[in-house]
Design a protein around this motif. Structure first.
Motif, PDB file in Angstrom:
ATOM      1  N   ASN A   1       0.822  -1.202   0.095  1.00 26.10           N
ATOM      2  CA  ASN A   1      -0.108   0.016  -0.153  1.00 26.10           C
ATOM      3  C   ASN A   1       0.827   1.346   0.137  1.00 26.10           C
ATOM      4  OD1 ASN A   1      -2.459  -1.302  -0.113  1.00 26.10           O
ATOM      5  ND2 ASN A   1      -2.496  -1.501   2.120  1.00 26.10           N
ATOM      6  N   LEU A   2       2.228   1.118   0.413  1.00 29.02           N
ATOM      7  CA  LEU A   2       3.086   2.380   0.602  1.00 29.02           C
ATOM      8  C   LEU A   2       3.573   2.657  -1.007  1.00 29.02           C
ATOM      9  CD1 LEU A   2       5.224   1.660   3.439  1.00 29.02           C
ATOM     10  CD2 LEU A   2       3.468   3.406   3.211  1.00 29.02           C
ATOM     11  N   PHE A   3       3.385   1.661  -1.857  1.00 32.44           N
ATOM     12  CA  PHE A   3       3.921   1.821  -3.335  1.00 32.44           C
ATOM     13  C   PHE A   3       2.758   1.445  -4.363  1.00 32.44           C
ATOM     14  CE2 PHE A   3       7.458   0.834  -0.435  1.00 32.44           C
ATOM     15  CZ  PHE A   3       8.380   2.048  -0.904  1.00 32.44           C
ATOM     16  N   PRO A   4       1.691   2.390  -4.715  1.00 29.31           N
ATOM     17  CA  PRO A   4       0.984   1.821  -5.679  1.00 29.31           C
ATOM     18  C   PRO A   4       1.591   1.409  -7.113  1.00 29.31           C
ATOM     19  CG  PRO A   4       0.388   4.225  -4.623  1.00 29.31           C
ATOM     20  CD  PRO A   4       1.818   3.790  -4.155  1.00 29.31           C
ATOM     21  N   GLN A   5       2.870   1.870  -7.363  1.00 28.71           N
ATOM     22  CA  GLN A   5       3.352   1.451  -8.585  1.00 28.71           C
ATOM     23  C   GLN A   5       3.997   0.099  -8.850  1.00 28.71           C
ATOM     24  OE1 GLN A   5       4.705   3.412  -6.303  1.00 28.71           O
ATOM     25  NE2 GLN A   5       6.635   3.904  -6.724  1.00 28.71           N
ATOM     26  N   ALA A   6       4.041  -0.568  -7.458  1.00 29.83           N
ATOM     27  CA  ALA A   6       4.969  -1.598  -7.309  1.00 29.83           C
ATOM     28  C   ALA A   6       4.565  -3.152  -8.014  1.00 29.83           C
ATOM     29  CB  ALA A   6       5.101  -1.841  -5.795  1.00 29.83           C
ATOM     30  N   ASP A   7       5.460  -3.701  -8.634  1.00 33.45           N
ATOM     31  CA  ASP A   7       5.153  -5.053  -9.121  1.00 33.45           C
ATOM     32  C   ASP A   7       5.214  -6.089  -8.143  1.00 33.45           C
ATOM     33  OD1 ASP A   7       4.587  -4.028 -11.714  1.00 33.45           O
ATOM     34  OD2 ASP A   7       6.911  -4.257 -12.422  1.00 33.45           O
ATOM     35  N   PHE A   8       4.735  -6.922  -7.975  1.00 34.51           N
ATOM     36  CA  PHE A   8       4.607  -8.079  -6.888  1.00 34.51           C
ATOM     37  C   PHE A   8       5.245  -9.411  -7.207  1.00 34.51           C
ATOM     38  CE2 PHE A   8       2.221 -11.145  -4.105  1.00 34.51           C
ATOM     39  CZ  PHE A   8       3.183 -11.091  -3.062  1.00 34.51           C
ATOM     40  N   TYR A   9       6.311  -9.921  -6.808  1.00 33.48           N
ATOM     41  CA  TYR A   9       6.821 -11.018  -7.091  1.00 33.48           C
ATOM     42  C   TYR A   9       6.656 -12.189  -5.971  1.00 33.48           C
ATOM     43  CZ  TYR A   9       9.301  -8.950 -11.284  1.00 33.48           C
ATOM     44  OH  TYR A   9       9.548  -8.372 -12.289  1.00 33.48           O
ATOM     45  N   TYR A  10       6.120 -13.622  -6.299  1.00 33.74           N
ATOM     46  CA  TYR A  10       6.126 -14.457  -5.375  1.00 33.74           C
ATOM     47  C   TYR A  10       6.214 -15.567  -5.996  1.00 33.74           C
ATOM     48  CZ  TYR A  10       1.673 -15.118  -7.801  1.00 33.74           C
ATOM     49  OH  TYR A  10       0.616 -15.341  -8.552  1.00 33.74           O
ATOM     50  N   LEU A  11       6.737 -16.707  -5.230  1.00 36.78           N
ATOM     51  CA  LEU A  11       6.942 -18.062  -5.607  1.00 36.78           C
ATOM     52  C   LEU A  11       5.709 -18.578  -6.042  1.00 36.78           C
ATOM     53  CD1 LEU A  11       9.314 -19.423  -2.738  1.00 36.78           C
ATOM     54  CD2 LEU A  11       9.982 -18.444  -5.125  1.00 36.78           C
ATOM     55  N   PHE A  12       4.686 -18.759  -5.317  1.00 33.90           N
ATOM     56  CA  PHE A  12       3.612 -19.550  -5.617  1.00 33.90           C
ATOM     57  C   PHE A  12       2.299 -19.143  -4.616  1.00 33.90           C
ATOM     58  CE2 PHE A  12       6.469 -22.339  -3.807  1.00 33.90           C
ATOM     59  CZ  PHE A  12       5.940 -22.685  -2.659  1.00 33.90           C
ATOM     60  N   GLY A  13       1.170 -19.304  -5.016  1.00 36.14           N
ATOM     61  CA  GLY A  13       0.079 -19.113  -3.886  1.00 36.14           C
ATOM     62  C   GLY A  13      -1.099 -18.424  -4.648  1.00 36.14           C
ATOM     63  N   LYS A  14      -1.918 -17.766  -3.731  1.00 36.19           N
ATOM     64  CA  LYS A  14      -3.177 -17.050  -4.387  1.00 36.19           C
ATOM     65  C   LYS A  14      -3.363 -15.803  -3.918  1.00 36.19           C
ATOM     66  CE  LYS A  14      -5.443 -21.767  -4.186  1.00 36.19           C
ATOM     67  NZ  LYS A  14      -6.406 -22.613  -3.636  1.00 36.19           N
ATOM     68  N   PRO A  15      -2.509 -14.858  -4.394  1.00 38.53           N
ATOM     69  CA  PRO A  15      -2.570 -13.517  -3.877  1.00 38.53           C
ATOM     70  C   PRO A  15      -3.668 -12.562  -4.046  1.00 38.53           C
ATOM     71  CG  PRO A  15      -0.873 -13.541  -5.885  1.00 38.53           C
ATOM     72  CD  PRO A  15      -1.512 -14.929  -5.461  1.00 38.53           C
ATOM     73  N   GLY A  16      -4.388 -13.089  -5.350  1.00 40.54           N
ATOM     74  CA  GLY A  16      -5.633 -12.295  -5.512  1.00 40.54           C
ATOM     75  C   GLY A  16      -6.523 -12.711  -4.378  1.00 40.54           C
ATOM     76  N   LYS A  17      -6.729 -13.890  -3.930  1.00 38.83           N
ATOM     77  CA  LYS A  17      -7.525 -14.188  -3.019  1.00 38.83           C
ATOM     78  C   LYS A  17      -7.214 -13.868  -1.586  1.00 38.83           C
ATOM     79  CE  LYS A  17      -9.814 -18.125  -5.624  1.00 38.83           C
ATOM     80  NZ  LYS A  17      -9.825 -19.256  -5.954  1.00 38.83           N
ATOM     81  N   VAL A  18      -5.959 -13.869  -1.196  1.00 36.70           N
ATOM     82  CA  VAL A  18      -5.475 -13.712   0.148  1.00 36.70           C
ATOM     83  C   VAL A  18      -5.466 -12.391   0.563  1.00 36.70           C
ATOM     84  CG1 VAL A  18      -3.767 -14.041   1.594  1.00 36.70           C
ATOM     85  CG2 VAL A  18      -4.360 -16.017   0.135  1.00 36.70           C
ATOM     86  N   LEU A  19      -4.702 -11.447  -0.339  1.00 36.29           N
ATOM     87  CA  LEU A  19      -4.492 -10.231  -0.023  1.00 36.29           C
ATOM     88  C   LEU A  19      -5.445  -8.862  -0.074  1.00 36.29           C
ATOM     89  CD1 LEU A  19      -0.920  -9.906  -1.612  1.00 36.29           C
ATOM     90  CD2 LEU A  19      -1.524 -10.402   0.481  1.00 36.29           C
TER      91      LEU A  19
END
Length: 389
Positions: free
Chosen positions: A38-56
Motif C-alpha cells: 500500500n506504500l507503493f501503488p506502482q510496485a510490481d509483486f513477485y512471489y513463488l506461488f500461492g493465491k495473492p488475488g484471494k489472500v491479500l
C-alpha cells in the motif's frame, strides 16, 4: 504529514518490486505485506506461488508475477517437499530494471539477486525456521544409516543454511519484526537489523468491540495457526483435561483433528473470515498463546479487543505482553505454570482501567505507527544510497 509528502516525492518515480515467499492464507506476514504494498501503488509483486488475488486485501492494483514453481499442480499440498528448489526459484526472478526492491521474507524471499545500483531492503518475519533453530521440531527423526532419506534431508538443509547466510550479503538494509528475530538475524547472518513491529488494525477491534453486545464469558480462546510447533492441539487437550472452558479458532490440519475429537464438547471456528474475528474475541475472557513465536499479531488483536493474554515470557510475546498489566506470562516449557496463569486470568475481572492500559499499549503497534517507521527507514536508505539513476 511532511514525511509522507517527502516519501511520495522521493518514491513516485522509482521502479519498485515487492517480493514475498508464498501465500495460501492471510496471516501475520501477509498483513505486513499488504501494508508495504500500500506504500507503493506502482510496485510490481513477485512471489513463488500461492493465491495473492484471494489472500491479500490491497488498495491498489499491482502486477503479480509468480515463479516457475507455481505451474506445478496441487502445489499447495506438496510445497513443503520442495525446499531445495526454493532458492533456485527466488533467484530466477529478473529484477534488473528496478530501483528499489523490498523483500518480505520468512523463508527465501530475501535471497533475490538485486541489480548493482538497486536498493534492497528486506523485512524479516523469521530466518527460515526449519533450517535453523526449529529444525528438530519439523524433522523429528535423526539421520541414521537405516534412514537414508533423513541423511539426504540433512544434507540439503546444510546446503540451504549455507545459501541462506551467503544470500544475506545481498541485502542493503535488514528490518526485523521483533527484537527476538533481530537477535536471530545477528546470530545466523552476522547482520544487525532494525526492528519495526508488524501492524495491528487496532481501531477495527476497538470499534467492533464497542458495538458488540455478546456477553463476555469466562472462557479461554485458542486462536491461530494449528501447526505442530505452535502446540495448539496439545494445549487444547491439556485445557480439556483440566476442565477449563475453551473456544478453538484458526486454520490448519490440527484444528480439524481437534474438531473430530472434541466437536461435541467445544465450540470451533474453522478459518474464520476477518469480519467474524472480533465477535470470537468477544466471547472469551482471555487468549492463550502457548508457543514461542517470532512476533505474534493475534495476542495484540486480543489485547485491542480487551482480553487478557496468557503467553510465554520468551520470543515475540515477551515484547508484546506486559505481565500483570495486559496479561500473564509463563515459562514456555512449564505446563503447570501455563495452567496457573490461565486460571489467574480467568478469575481476574477486566476493569475500565485495565482496558485503558491495554489500549495505550497496543497503540504502539498500530498500522499508522508501522507506516511511519517504514517510511522513515526507506527515506533514510534512499537518501544515503550510493546512486539511483
Amino acid at each position: 504529514m511532511e514525511m509522507k509528502k517527502e516519501f511520495i516525492a522521493k518514491t513516485t518515480n522509482l521502479k519498485v518490486a515487492i517480493v514475498h515467499d508464498w501465500m495460501f492464507t492471510r496471516r501475520g506476514g501477509e498483513r505486513v505485506l499488504e501494508q508495504i504494498l500500500n506504500l507503493f501503488p506502482q510496485a510490481d509483486f513477485y512471489y513463488l506461488f500461492g493465491k495473492p488475488g484471494k489472500v491479500l486485501h490491497l488498495k491498489n492494483k499491482h502486477l503479480f508475477i509468480s515463479s516457475f514453481l507455481s505451474k506445478i499442480p496441487f502445489i499447495e499440498k506438496i510445497y513443503k517437499n520442495l525446499l531445495p528448489l526454493l532458492p533456485i526459484a527466488i533467484e530466477s526472478f529478473n529484477l534488473e530494471n528496478y530501483d528499489l526492491i523490498i523483500s518480505s521474507s520468512s523463508c527465501v524471499a530475501k535471497g533475490i539477486i538485486p541489480p548493482p545500483l538497486a536498493l534492497h531492503i528486506s523485512y524479516i518475519h523469521s530466518p527460515m525456521r526449519y533450517a535453523w533453530d526449529q529444525e528438530h521440531r519439523y524433522f523429528k527423526y535423526q539421520p541414521k544409516l537405516t534412514r537414508p532419506f533423513e541423511i539426504l534431508r540433512r544434507f540439503f538443509l546444510n546446503r540451504i543454511r549455507i545459501w541462506d547466510v551467503t544470500s544475506a550479503i545481498r541485502i542493503d538494509k535488514l528490518i526485523a519484526n521483533s527484537q527476538f528475530v533481530a537477535r536471530r538475524c545477528q546470530l545466523y547472518y552476522g547482520r544487525s537489523a532494525e526492528v519495526v513491529y508488524p501492524p495491528v488494525n487496532i481501531k477495527y477491534f476497538n470499534i467492533i468491540d464497542q458495538q458488540n453486545n455478546i456477553p463476555q464469558k469466562r472462557k479461554v480462546l485458542l486462536f491461530g495457526a494449528w501447526t505442530p510447533y505452535k502446540k495448539m492441539l496439545q494445549t487444547l487437550e491439556l485445557l480439556v483435561a483440566n476442565k477449563i472452558p475453551v473456544i478453538a479458532a484458526g486454520q490448519g490440519e490440527e484444528i480439524l483433528k481437534a474438531k473430530d475429537k472434541y466437536g461435541n464438547r467445544i465450540e470451533f471456528f474453522i478459518d474464520p473470515h476477518d469480519e467474524k474475528i472480533p465477535g470470537i474475541y468477544a466471547q472469551a475472557h482471555c487468549l492463550l498463546f502457548p508457543a514461542i513465536e517470532d512476533f505474534g499479531i493475534v495476542p495484540l488483536e486480543a489485547t485491542a479487543a480487551g482480553l487478557w493474554v496468557v503467553a510465554p515470557n520468551q520470543g515475540g510475546t515477551k515484547e508484546t505482553v506486559i505481565d500483570n498489566v495486559t496479561g500473564y506470562t509463563f515459562p514456555e516449557n512449564s505446563q503447570e505454570s501455563m495452567i496457573a496463569a490461565v486460571k489467574a486470568a480467568l478469575v481476574k475481572d477486566i476493569s475500565a482501567e485495565d482496558k485503558k492500559n491495554m489500549a495505550l499499549h497496543v497503540e504502539k503497534f498500530s498500522e499508522e505507527v508501522f507506516s511511519q517507521k517504514m517510511m522513515k527507514i526507506l527515506l533514510d536508505c534512499l537518501n544515503s544510497k550510493r546512486v539511483i539513476e
